[in-house]
Design a protein around this motif. Structure first.
Motif, short mmCIF file in Angstrom:
data_model
loop_
_atom_site.label_atom_id
_atom_site.label_comp_id
_atom_site.label_asym_id
_atom_site.label_seq_id
_atom_site.Cartn_x
_atom_site.Cartn_y
_atom_site.Cartn_z
N GLY A 167 -4.98 -6.80 -6.53
CA GLY A 167 -4.44 -5.44 -6.47
C GLY A 167 -2.95 -5.43 -6.72
O GLY A 167 -2.32 -6.45 -7.01
N GLY A 168 -2.36 -4.25 -6.58
CA GLY A 168 -0.93 -4.11 -6.78
C GLY A 168 -0.17 -4.47 -5.52
O GLY A 168 -0.55 -4.08 -4.40
N ALA A 169 0.92 -5.21 -5.70
CA ALA A 169 1.72 -5.60 -4.54
C ALA A 169 2.37 -4.39 -3.88
O ALA A 169 2.49 -4.32 -2.66
N SER A 170 2.78 -3.40 -4.70
CA SER A 170 3.42 -2.20 -4.15
C SER A 170 2.45 -1.41 -3.29
O SER A 170 2.81 -0.89 -2.23
N GLU A 171 1.18 -1.33 -3.74
CA GLU A 171 0.18 -0.64 -2.93
C GLU A 171 -0.06 -1.38 -1.62
O GLU A 171 -0.24 -0.76 -0.56
N GLY A 172 -0.07 -2.72 -1.67
CA GLY A 172 -0.24 -3.50 -0.45
C GLY A 172 0.92 -3.33 0.52
O GLY A 172 0.71 -3.23 1.73
N VAL A 173 2.15 -3.26 -0.01
CA VAL A 173 3.32 -3.05 0.84
C VAL A 173 3.23 -1.69 1.53
O VAL A 173 3.56 -1.55 2.71
N PHE A 174 2.79 -0.68 0.77
CA PHE A 174 2.63 0.65 1.39
C PHE A 174 1.58 0.62 2.49
O PHE A 174 1.78 1.20 3.57
N PHE A 220 10.03 6.92 3.99
CA PHE A 220 9.90 7.99 3.00
C PHE A 220 10.81 7.72 1.79
O PHE A 220 10.43 7.99 0.66
N ALA A 221 12.00 7.19 2.06
CA ALA A 221 12.90 6.86 0.96
C ALA A 221 12.39 5.67 0.15
O ALA A 221 12.71 5.53 -1.04
N LEU A 222 11.56 4.82 0.76
CA LEU A 222 11.04 3.65 0.07
C LEU A 222 9.85 3.98 -0.82
O LEU A 222 9.59 3.26 -1.80
N LEU A 223 9.12 5.06 -0.52
CA LEU A 223 7.90 5.39 -1.26
C LEU A 223 8.13 5.60 -2.76
O LEU A 223 7.34 5.10 -3.58
N PRO A 224 9.16 6.34 -3.19
CA PRO A 224 9.36 6.48 -4.64
C PRO A 224 9.61 5.15 -5.35
O PRO A 224 9.22 4.99 -6.51
N VAL A 225 10.22 4.19 -4.67
CA VAL A 225 10.42 2.87 -5.27
C VAL A 225 9.09 2.17 -5.45
O VAL A 225 8.80 1.59 -6.51
N LEU A 226 8.23 2.22 -4.42
CA LEU A 226 6.92 1.59 -4.52
C LEU A 226 6.04 2.28 -5.56
O LEU A 226 5.23 1.65 -6.23
N HIS A 410 0.86 8.96 -6.57
CA HIS A 410 -0.18 8.13 -7.20
C HIS A 410 -0.03 6.66 -6.81
O HIS A 410 -0.30 5.76 -7.61
N LEU A 411 0.41 6.44 -5.58
CA LEU A 411 0.58 5.08 -5.10
C LEU A 411 -0.74 4.50 -4.62
O LEU A 411 -0.94 3.28 -4.62
N VAL A 412 -1.66 5.35 -4.17
CA VAL A 412 -2.98 4.92 -3.71
C VAL A 412 -4.05 5.67 -4.48
O VAL A 412 -3.85 6.83 -4.87
N GLU A 413 -5.18 5.03 -4.70
CA GLU A 413 -6.28 5.66 -5.41
C GLU A 413 -7.08 6.56 -4.46
O GLU A 413 -6.89 6.54 -3.25
N GLY A 414 -8.01 7.32 -5.06
CA GLY A 414 -8.77 8.29 -4.28
C GLY A 414 -9.62 7.65 -3.20
O GLY A 414 -9.64 8.10 -2.05
N LYS A 415 -10.34 6.57 -3.54
CA LYS A 415 -11.20 5.91 -2.57
C LYS A 415 -10.38 5.25 -1.46
O LYS A 415 -10.76 5.30 -0.28
N VAL A 416 -9.27 4.64 -1.85
CA VAL A 416 -8.41 4.03 -0.83
C VAL A 416 -7.82 5.10 0.09
O VAL A 416 -7.70 4.91 1.30
N TYR A 417 -7.49 6.25 -0.50
CA TYR A 417 -6.96 7.37 0.29
C TYR A 417 -7.97 7.80 1.35
O TYR A 417 -7.64 7.97 2.53
N LEU A 418 -9.24 8.01 0.95
CA LEU A 418 -10.27 8.43 1.90
C LEU A 418 -10.53 7.36 2.94
O LEU A 418 -10.75 7.67 4.12
N LEU A 419 -10.50 6.10 2.52
CA LEU A 419 -10.73 5.01 3.47
C LEU A 419 -9.62 4.95 4.51
O LEU A 419 -9.89 4.82 5.71
N LEU A 420 -8.37 5.05 4.07
CA LEU A 420 -7.24 5.01 5.01
C LEU A 420 -7.24 6.23 5.92
O LEU A 420 -6.92 6.13 7.11
N LEU A 421 -7.61 7.38 5.37
CA LEU A 421 -7.67 8.60 6.18
C LEU A 421 -8.73 8.48 7.27
O LEU A 421 -8.48 8.79 8.44
N GLY A 422 -9.92 8.00 6.89
CA GLY A 422 -10.97 7.83 7.89
C GLY A 422 -10.64 6.76 8.91
O GLY A 422 -10.93 6.92 10.11
N THR A 423 -10.03 5.67 8.46
CA THR A 423 -9.66 4.59 9.38
C THR A 423 -8.62 5.08 10.39
O THR A 423 -8.70 4.76 11.59
#
Length: 487
Positions: A167-174, A220-226, A410-423
């Motif tokens: 996967g993407g390292a930036s997505e993992g850092v987020f 929040f300031a770090l998110l645009p960089v990721l 667009h840092l996380v995909e749709g399925k990852v978004y739903l998974l993180l939300l439910g978790t």
């Protein structure tokens, strides 16, 4: 729609009539009311018409939604209180039942969540009122340095795992930053119910939560960089600006707390000699004003509300203010927890229950281990370390805001978004269970000799012991002096 004649010059210059003063109908209402017509010729009014005289407008949908949420939260709390369970769990499950993921009784969540935000504000305001710089100074190292170390460990760990898994390292850092957040409102509520605010693990937990709240603006300031929308240099500049604004804001509040705040509170007390109504209103207004200023400076409402409580905690009226705010805090806190429950999509959870339960168990175990290890590294005993780790094992409500912002970038995909939300939602629901398990874990630790049975990890006990010892020493010295004089 009925045609309406335009206003003529004769109408605008007609003589004054007393009947016009009491006529609230707007002659130009049909022309000034913006409307929207769909393909089926349905006409929708998208704003209220302008009137020469004020007219009371009601949002009946918001009123009905608030009635449903408050009544359902009350019923859930009563049911769980009768079963001997924490009422917070009842609030969360009641929200999931009436929300969009349940029976869809409340389908429009924006307004309810906006009102429920006052629950977080007043919870943190009450936390600030009970803030003790003396007690927190003892745990400042593990709270500040340990809290930052926890966030960095989660970010690095998830970034490495994401890279190894393709996967993407930036997505993992987020995801690491996302998982490092814990719920200040929920954890504080449980610590208060368990009378653990003044315990050593309670003070370490609260100090870490405060650090996390302060770090939200930097994240929040770090998110645009990721997300790749801004460069590394721009991200560093943005984070530096946020840090400078935070320090300047806290410095200004520190000055006001020593000059204007004591005078203002004494004035409110003198004006509220007959009733506490004015003082209560002034305390709420002060909290909301500081929170609003914090939000306008690019910080968070939650940080401002906590800072407002800390400002009053330095005066002699902190306990009186807390007594006035507690009823308001409890009502809005129940509304906030029910609104979190509405984020739980029951249908989605049922279809992916195996993945979600596995992810929640994994998050709880990893957070408990990592946080306990960090606290242990700062010299605390096994009992305190594990209790802090279990208290912070959930994902906090700030994660919902971070997740929404990351989705927009667009840092996380749709399925990852739903998974993180439910978790996140499930981890908040399992928090009462973790706090229920704390006495059993302590007992097991004593049996296995991980914990010392006579260990005094409660900060309040230590303070009381020190005070009692000093009193005993004074009595001994006085008795010695009396015996010498008698001789």
């Amino acid at each position: 729609m009925m045609p309406v004649a335009s206003t003529t010059a004769w109408q605008s210059n007609r003589p004054f009539k007393l009947h016009d003063v009491f006529n609230l109908d707007n002659d130009n209402g049909a022309e000034e009311t913006p409307t929207l017509i769909d393909r089926k010729d349905n006409v929708f009014i998208i704003s209220n018409f302008k009137s020469k005289y004020p007219v009371l407008q009601l949002d009946l949908r918001l009123i009905s939604d608030m009635v449903v949420v408050i009544v359902s939260a009350t019923c859930g709390g009563i049911a769980f209180a009768c079963a001997g369970q924490p009422v917070i769990t009842g609030y969360l499950l009641a929200g999931s039942v009436v929300g969009p993921g349940g029976f869809n009784v409340v389908s429009e969540m924006v307004q309810v969540e906006t009102v429920a935000q006052f629950g977080v504000i007043f919870l943190l305001f009450a936390l600030g009122l009970e803030f003790s710089a003396t007690k927190l100074r003892i745990v400042r190292a593990v709270a500040v340095l340990g809290g930052l170390l926890q966030i960095l460990l989660f970010m690095c760990l998830c970034g490495i795992i994401a890279s190894l898994c393709g996967g993407g390292a930036s997505e993992g850092v987020f995801v690491g930053a996302f998982l490092s957040m814990s719920s200040t409102a929920v954890v504080y509520k449980f610590l208060m119910e368990k009378n653990s605010i003044n315990s050593l693990h309670g003070q370490v937990t609260i100090g870490t939560l405060i650090l996390q709240d302060c770090a939200v603006g930097l994240l929040f300031a770090l998110l645009p960089v990721l997300g790749g929308t801004s460069g590394l240099m721009q991200g560093v500049i943005s984070m530096t600006k946020s840090l400078v604004v935070l320090i300047a804001f806290l410095a200004a509040l520190a000055i006001l707390s020593r000059t204007c705040v004591p005078w203002f509170l004494k004035l409110m007390i003198s004006l509220s000699s007959q009733t506490n109504e004015l003082y209560q209103l002034a305390a709420v207004a002060f909290c909301l004003l500081v929170a609003w200023c914090s939000d306008k400076l690019g910080l968070s409402l939650e940080l401002g509300s906590f800072a407002a409580g800390v400002m009053i905690s330095t005066t002699d009226l902190s306990q009186h203010t807390l007594e006035q705010v507690e009823p308001i805090r409890n009502i809005f806190a129940a509304l906030f927890l029910a609104s979190i429950g509405m984020l739980i999509h029951v249908h989605f959870l049922w279809n992916h229950v195996d993945i979600l339960f596995a992810s929640v168990i994994l998050v709880v175990i990893i957070k408990t281990v990592v946080i306990s290890a960090v606290v242990k590294a700062f010299g605390y005993n096994n009992k305190t370390s594990i209790l802090v780790g279990m208290s912070l094992a959930q994902i906090g409500e700030f994660a919902f805001v971070l997740l929404s912002r990351a989705s927009n970038l667009h840092l996380v995909e749709g399925k990852v978004y739903l998974l993180l939300l439910g978790t996140t939602a499930l981890s908040l629901v399992t928090t009462p269970l973790l706090f229920k398990l704390i006495p059993a874990v302590v007992h097991l630790g004593v049996l296995l000799r991980w914990f010392s049975p006579d260990i005094q990890s409660e900060l309040g006990f230590k303070v009381d012991n020190l005070r009692s010892d000093s009193v005993k020493q004074r009595h001994v010295l006085i008795s010695k002096d009396l015996s010498i004089h008698e001789v």
